[in-house]
Scaffold this motif. Structure first.
Motif, PDB file in Angstrom:
ATOM      1  N   GLY A   8       0.776  -1.231   0.000  1.00 38.94           N
ATOM      2  CA  GLY A   8       0.000   0.000   0.000  1.00 38.94           C
ATOM      3  C   GLY A   8       0.806   1.278   0.000  1.00 38.94           C
ATOM      4  O   GLY A   8       0.239   2.371  -0.073  1.00 38.94           O
ATOM      5  N   SER A  17      -3.878  10.993   1.199  1.00 38.22           N
ATOM      6  CA  SER A  17      -4.121   9.837   2.059  1.00 38.22           C
ATOM      7  C   SER A  17      -3.568   8.571   1.420  1.00 38.22           C
ATOM      8  O   SER A  17      -3.460   8.470   0.198  1.00 38.22           O
ATOM      9  CB  SER A  17      -5.629   9.656   2.295  1.00 38.22           C
ATOM     10  N   ARG A  19      -3.574   4.066   2.484  1.00 36.04           N
ATOM     11  CA  ARG A  19      -3.874   3.011   3.437  1.00 36.04           C
ATOM     12  C   ARG A  19      -2.867   1.882   3.260  1.00 36.04           C
ATOM     13  O   ARG A  19      -2.758   1.291   2.192  1.00 36.04           O
ATOM     14  CB  ARG A  19      -5.287   2.464   3.270  1.00 36.04           C
ATOM     15  N   SER A  21      -1.486  -1.867   4.312  1.00 39.35           N
ATOM     16  CA  SER A  21      -2.007  -3.159   4.762  1.00 39.35           C
ATOM     17  C   SER A  21      -0.863  -4.050   5.207  1.00 39.35           C
ATOM     18  O   SER A  21       0.234  -3.975   4.657  1.00 39.35           O
ATOM     19  CB  SER A  21      -2.778  -3.853   3.633  1.00 39.35           C
ATOM     20  N   PHE A  68      -3.682   9.443  11.604  1.00 40.56           N
ATOM     21  CA  PHE A  68      -3.519   8.024  11.271  1.00 40.56           C
ATOM     22  C   PHE A  68      -4.433   7.198  12.167  1.00 40.56           C
ATOM     23  O   PHE A  68      -4.644   7.535  13.343  1.00 40.56           O
ATOM     24  CB  PHE A  68      -2.087   7.559  11.499  1.00 40.56           C
ATOM     25  N   THR A  69      -4.911   6.081  11.630  1.00 41.62           N
ATOM     26  CA  THR A  69      -5.734   5.166  12.409  1.00 41.62           C
ATOM     27  C   THR A  69      -5.336   3.727  12.108  1.00 41.62           C
ATOM     28  O   THR A  69      -5.316   3.319  10.938  1.00 41.62           O
ATOM     29  CB  THR A  69      -7.226   5.337  12.088  1.00 41.62           C
ATOM     30  N   SER A  71      -6.146  -0.311  12.473  1.00 38.95           N
ATOM     31  CA  SER A  71      -7.301  -1.195  12.640  1.00 38.95           C
ATOM     32  C   SER A  71      -6.911  -2.592  12.198  1.00 38.95           C
ATOM     33  O   SER A  71      -5.838  -2.798  11.633  1.00 38.95           O
ATOM     34  CB  SER A  71      -8.499  -0.692  11.821  1.00 38.95           C
ATOM     35  N   TYR A  80      -4.361  -2.723   9.250  1.00 38.29           N
ATOM     36  CA  TYR A  80      -4.329  -1.558   8.371  1.00 38.29           C
ATOM     37  C   TYR A  80      -3.777  -0.339   9.105  1.00 38.29           C
ATOM     38  O   TYR A  80      -3.879  -0.217  10.329  1.00 38.29           O
ATOM     39  CB  TYR A  80      -5.733  -1.232   7.870  1.00 38.29           C
ATOM     40  N   LEU A  81      -3.212   0.563   8.334  1.00 36.81           N
ATOM     41  CA  LEU A  81      -2.858   1.881   8.841  1.00 36.81           C
ATOM     42  C   LEU A  81      -3.415   2.887   7.833  1.00 36.81           C
ATOM     43  O   LEU A  81      -2.878   3.040   6.738  1.00 36.81           O
ATOM     44  CB  LEU A  81      -1.347   2.051   8.992  1.00 36.81           C
ATOM     45  N   GLN A  82      -4.515   3.527   8.207  1.00 42.33           N
ATOM     46  CA  GLN A  82      -5.112   4.567   7.377  1.00 42.33           C
ATOM     47  C   GLN A  82      -4.419   5.880   7.705  1.00 42.33           C
ATOM     48  O   GLN A  82      -4.437   6.315   8.857  1.00 42.33           O
ATOM     49  CB  GLN A  82      -6.610   4.673   7.645  1.00 42.33           C
ATOM     50  N   SER A  84      -4.002   9.921   6.780  1.00 43.00           N
ATOM     51  CA  SER A  84      -4.623  11.075   6.156  1.00 43.00           C
ATOM     52  C   SER A  84      -3.832  12.322   6.508  1.00 43.00           C
ATOM     53  O   SER A  84      -3.002  12.312   7.418  1.00 43.00           O
ATOM     54  CB  SER A  84      -6.070  11.216   6.639  1.00 43.00           C
TER      55      SER A  84
END
Length: 124
Positions: A8, A17, A19, A21, A68-69, A71, A80-82, A84
């Motif tokens: 990713g 942004s 994401r 994985s 960053f988030t 999940s 995941y690391l989202q 933004s």
């Protein structure tokens, strides 16, 4: 031992942004804590975020909090690391890691299993 494969990464403009994985395989890891770290050229590896696989509770570094988030998806065995509102200073190789510790740790030395990393480059 777990096998971790990141994907990713890429080149993005500031404010954009991405994401990331991390596909996880190996023995059961429900008791693990999964983490994301990053390392910029000439700098030490830096904690970004971590999540308890079983409980889903998370910890984020102050430098990425609100942007960053982390999940996880149990059905896909993926973390995941989202990311933004990316900034040029977020440019680094991002690594997925795993530890069997029961409490959060921000120290790379506490994580035993590591992926190969994925490059994130943020242009200004």
């Amino acid at each position: 031992q777990l096998q971790l494969v990141e994907s990713g990464g890429g080149l993005v403009q500031a404010g954009g942004s991405l994401r990331l994985s991390c596909a996880v395989s190996g023995r059961t890891f429900i008791s693990h804590i999964m983490g994301w770290f990053r390392q910029a050229p000439g700098k030490e590896r830096e904690f970004v975020a971590a999540i308890k696989w079983g409980a889903g509770t998370a910890l984020h570094a102050d430098s990425v909090k609100g942007r960053f988030t982390i999940s996880r998806d149990g059905a896909k065995n993926t973390v995941y690391l989202q990311m933004s509102s990316l900034k040029p200073e977020d440019t680094a190789v991002y690594y997925c890691a795993a530890t069997t510790r029961v409490v959060f740790s921000t120290r790379p030395s506490d994580y035993r299993d590591w992926g190969q990393g994925t490059q994130v480059t943020v242009s200004s």
